[in-house]
Write a protein that holds these residues in place. Structure first.
Motif, PDB file in Angstrom:
ATOM      1  N   CYS A   1      -7.494   0.915  24.965  1.00 39.28           N
ATOM      2  CA  CYS A   1      -7.385  -0.486  26.069  1.00 39.28           C
ATOM      3  C   CYS A   1      -8.740  -0.434  26.873  1.00 39.28           C
ATOM      4  CB  CYS A   1      -6.165  -0.413  27.071  1.00 39.28           C
ATOM      5  SG  CYS A   1      -4.276   0.214  25.669  1.00 39.28           S
ATOM      6  N   GLU A   2      -9.384  -0.130  26.671  1.00 36.58           N
ATOM      7  CA  GLU A   2     -10.515  -0.583  27.653  1.00 36.58           C
ATOM      8  C   GLU A   2     -11.723  -1.046  27.362  1.00 36.58           C
ATOM      9  OE1 GLU A   2     -11.469  -0.097  30.731  1.00 36.58           O
ATOM     10  OE2 GLU A   2      -9.818   1.175  31.235  1.00 36.58           O
ATOM     11  N   ALA A   3     -11.542  -0.706  25.213  1.00 36.80           N
ATOM     12  CA  ALA A   3     -12.348  -1.886  24.324  1.00 36.80           C
ATOM     13  C   ALA A   3     -11.591  -3.052  24.886  1.00 36.80           C
ATOM     14  CB  ALA A   3     -12.058  -1.189  23.091  1.00 36.80           C
ATOM     15  N   ALA A   4     -10.371  -3.667  24.440  1.00 37.96           N
ATOM     16  CA  ALA A   4     -10.074  -4.477  24.821  1.00 37.96           C
ATOM     17  C   ALA A   4     -10.362  -5.473  26.237  1.00 37.96           C
ATOM     18  CB  ALA A   4      -8.596  -4.587  24.557  1.00 37.96           C
ATOM     19  N   ILE A   5     -10.311  -4.725  27.313  1.00 36.03           N
ATOM     20  CA  ILE A   5     -10.677  -5.283  28.639  1.00 36.03           C
ATOM     21  C   ILE A   5     -11.894  -5.527  28.630  1.00 36.03           C
ATOM     22  CG2 ILE A   5     -10.897  -4.385  30.963  1.00 36.03           C
ATOM     23  CD1 ILE A   5      -8.614  -2.934  29.985  1.00 36.03           C
ATOM     24  N   THR A   6     -12.759  -4.397  27.863  1.00 36.15           N
ATOM     25  CA  THR A   6     -14.352  -5.028  27.717  1.00 36.15           C
ATOM     26  C   THR A   6     -14.585  -6.319  26.365  1.00 36.15           C
ATOM     27  OG1 THR A   6     -14.926  -2.694  27.432  1.00 36.15           O
ATOM     28  CG2 THR A   6     -16.434  -4.431  26.528  1.00 36.15           C
ATOM     29  N   VAL A   7     -13.912  -7.134  25.538  1.00 30.61           N
ATOM     30  CA  VAL A   7     -13.275  -8.369  24.942  1.00 30.61           C
ATOM     31  C   VAL A   7     -13.435  -9.272  26.079  1.00 30.61           C
ATOM     32  CG1 VAL A   7     -12.731  -9.472  23.148  1.00 30.61           C
ATOM     33  CG2 VAL A   7     -13.607  -6.750  23.000  1.00 30.61           C
ATOM     34  N   PHE A   8     -12.280  -8.415  26.996  1.00 30.81           N
ATOM     35  CA  PHE A   8     -11.436  -9.838  27.681  1.00 30.81           C
ATOM     36  C   PHE A   8     -12.900 -10.382  28.790  1.00 30.81           C
ATOM     37  CE2 PHE A   8      -9.900 -10.840  31.661  1.00 30.81           C
ATOM     38  CZ  PHE A   8      -8.605 -12.382  31.092  1.00 30.81           C
ATOM     39  N   GLU A   9     -13.171  -9.452  29.475  1.00 30.34           N
ATOM     40  CA  GLU A   9     -14.222  -9.528  30.431  1.00 30.34           C
ATOM     41  C   GLU A   9     -15.248 -10.377  30.195  1.00 30.34           C
ATOM     42  OE1 GLU A   9     -13.468  -5.448  33.420  1.00 30.34           O
ATOM     43  OE2 GLU A   9     -14.834  -5.116  31.220  1.00 30.34           O
TER      44      GLU A   9
ATOM     45  N   VAL B   1      -4.629  -8.463  35.209  1.00 27.19           N
ATOM     46  CA  VAL B   1      -3.544  -9.107  34.599  1.00 27.19           C
ATOM     47  C   VAL B   1      -2.865  -8.044  33.102  1.00 27.19           C
ATOM     48  CG1 VAL B   1      -2.518 -10.908  32.940  1.00 27.19           C
ATOM     49  CG2 VAL B   1      -3.078 -11.023  35.509  1.00 27.19           C
ATOM     50  N   LEU B   2      -4.468  -8.507  32.322  1.00 31.98           N
ATOM     51  CA  LEU B   2      -4.302  -7.670  31.340  1.00 31.98           C
ATOM     52  C   LEU B   2      -4.573  -5.866  31.116  1.00 31.98           C
ATOM     53  CD1 LEU B   2      -4.973  -7.220  27.930  1.00 31.98           C
ATOM     54  CD2 LEU B   2      -7.438  -7.656  28.612  1.00 31.98           C
ATOM     55  N   ARG B   3      -4.831  -5.846  32.195  1.00 27.70           N
ATOM     56  CA  ARG B   3      -4.498  -4.668  33.041  1.00 27.70           C
ATOM     57  C   ARG B   3      -2.963  -4.099  32.785  1.00 27.70           C
ATOM     58  NH1 ARG B   3      -9.031  -1.125  32.996  1.00 27.70           N
ATOM     59  NH2 ARG B   3     -11.142  -2.034  33.788  1.00 27.70           N
TER      60      ARG B   3
ATOM     61  N   LEU C   1      -1.496  -4.650  29.807  1.00 27.43           N
ATOM     62  CA  LEU C   1      -1.677  -2.836  28.628  1.00 27.43           C
ATOM     63  C   LEU C   1      -1.105  -1.740  29.560  1.00 27.43           C
ATOM     64  CD1 LEU C   1      -5.383  -3.464  27.762  1.00 27.43           C
ATOM     65  CD2 LEU C   1      -3.226  -3.955  26.234  1.00 27.43           C
ATOM     66  N   ASP C   2      -1.405  -0.942  30.914  1.00 31.70           N
ATOM     67  CA  ASP C   2      -0.493  -0.308  30.887  1.00 31.70           C
ATOM     68  C   ASP C   2       1.109  -0.402  30.770  1.00 31.70           C
ATOM     69  OD1 ASP C   2      -2.320   1.076  32.662  1.00 31.70           O
ATOM     70  OD2 ASP C   2      -1.783   0.026  34.281  1.00 31.70           O
ATOM     71  N   ASP C   3       1.801  -1.277  30.759  1.00 36.59           N
ATOM     72  CA  ASP C   3       2.964  -1.471  30.401  1.00 36.59           C
ATOM     73  C   ASP C   3       3.408  -1.142  28.872  1.00 36.59           C
ATOM     74  OD1 ASP C   3       3.643  -2.625  32.866  1.00 36.59           O
ATOM     75  OD2 ASP C   3       3.911  -4.236  32.092  1.00 36.59           O
ATOM     76  N   LEU C   4       2.063  -1.825  27.818  1.00 35.56           N
ATOM     77  CA  LEU C   4       2.296  -1.308  26.360  1.00 35.56           C
ATOM     78  C   LEU C   4       2.579  -0.151  26.461  1.00 35.56           C
ATOM     79  CD1 LEU C   4       2.654  -2.527  23.744  1.00 35.56           C
ATOM     80  CD2 LEU C   4       0.214  -2.658  24.213  1.00 35.56           C
ATOM     81  N   MET C   5       1.214   0.670  26.682  1.00 40.79           N
ATOM     82  CA  MET C   5       1.244   2.556  26.455  1.00 40.79           C
ATOM     83  C   MET C   5       2.583   3.030  26.990  1.00 40.79           C
ATOM     84  SD  MET C   5      -2.697   2.529  27.805  1.00 40.79           S
ATOM     85  CE  MET C   5      -3.135   2.259  29.326  1.00 40.79           C
ATOM     86  N   ARG C   6       2.830   1.852  28.442  1.00 42.12           N
ATOM     87  CA  ARG C   6       4.549   2.327  28.178  1.00 42.12           C
ATOM     88  C   ARG C   6       5.509   2.848  27.516  1.00 42.12           C
ATOM     89  NH1 ARG C   6       2.634   1.005  33.903  1.00 42.12           N
ATOM     90  NH2 ARG C   6       2.149   3.320  35.217  1.00 42.12           N
TER      91      ARG C   6
END
Length: 225
Positions: free
Chosen positions: A85-93, A175-177, A180-185
């Motif tokens: 998830c953090e990798a995806a956030i890196t791309v978005f940022e 918004v992305l975090r 992704l939190d919802d997805l992990m849940r």
């Protein structure tokens, strides 16, 4: 710097920006490498050495990001699911840091079928990177869970990124975090404990001597899995 030395990131970014501007204004097919190099104050040979071709310059950021993520995921992480998830956030940022450039790229890609096809392949490369990482970090993980989570992370990221590109409004990384939190849940892998509903809790007791295969069979039968 010698001719064989790779261009600095800032130099590459400047060429990418020039190329995307020309593609957006004049059309991808109508813009030549010579025109890009001249506008960027460079040479045709330097352009090919840096990028390889016109389509490569459009996806230059993705190549750098994929290499960065691959290196990062090669190191140990406390929680592999969070690491993806953090990798995806890196791309978005990365793209949110210069949204106008990202929107120009989006505009160019939408107009050219060959670029849209390459974009699909690029998204799959992210998914495959995440999939391979999860399988390596979690031995015994069901491949379906690995590929399902990887594809879902990529899809959620792309959905939020498209909001930024289409709406021309700021979209905070929160918004992305949250997504992704919802997805992990949903996958049951969120690192923070949550209080489950009564229907989510199953208590089963089996003799220690019972074979694991029989335990699994009975659980599947009782839970209708």
């Amino acid at each position: 710097m010698s001719d064989t030395t790779a261009a600095a990131p800032s130099s590459r970014t400047a060429v990418v920006a020039v190329a995307l501007d020309l593609f957006d204004r004049n059309g991808f097919d109508a813009t030549s490498v010579e025109q890009i190099a001249q506008a960027a104050g460079s040479s045709r040979s330097t352009f090919f050495r840096q990028f390889g071709g016109k389509d490569d310059v459009v996806f230059a950021d993705h190549e750098l990001l994929l290499a960065q993520l691959r290196e990062n995921l090669s190191r140990p992480h406390e929680n592999p699911w969070v690491a993806v998830c953090e990798a995806a956030i890196t791309v978005f940022e990365h793209f949110a840091a210069d949204p106008e450039l990202a929107r120009r790229r989006y505009s160019v890609v939408r107009k050219v079928p060959a670029l849209r096809e390459r974009e699909i392949v690029t998204v799959f490369r992210y998914e495959r990177l995440f999939d391979e990482y999860l399988r390596g970090a979690l031995p015994g993980l069901d491949p379906i869970d690995a590929v399902g989570f990887s594809a879902s992370v990529a899809a959620v990221h792309n959905h939020v990124l498209r909001q930024l590109l289409r709406d021309r409004e700021p979209v905070p990384v929160s918004v992305l975090r949250t997504a992704l939190d919802d997805l992990m849940r949903k996958f049951g892998v969120h690192p923070d404990p949550e209080h489950p509903n009564p229907d989510d809790v199953v208590v089963a007791v089996f003799p220690k001597r019972m074979p694991l295969a029989e335990v699994t069979r009975r659980l599947h039968s009782s839970l209708d899995l």
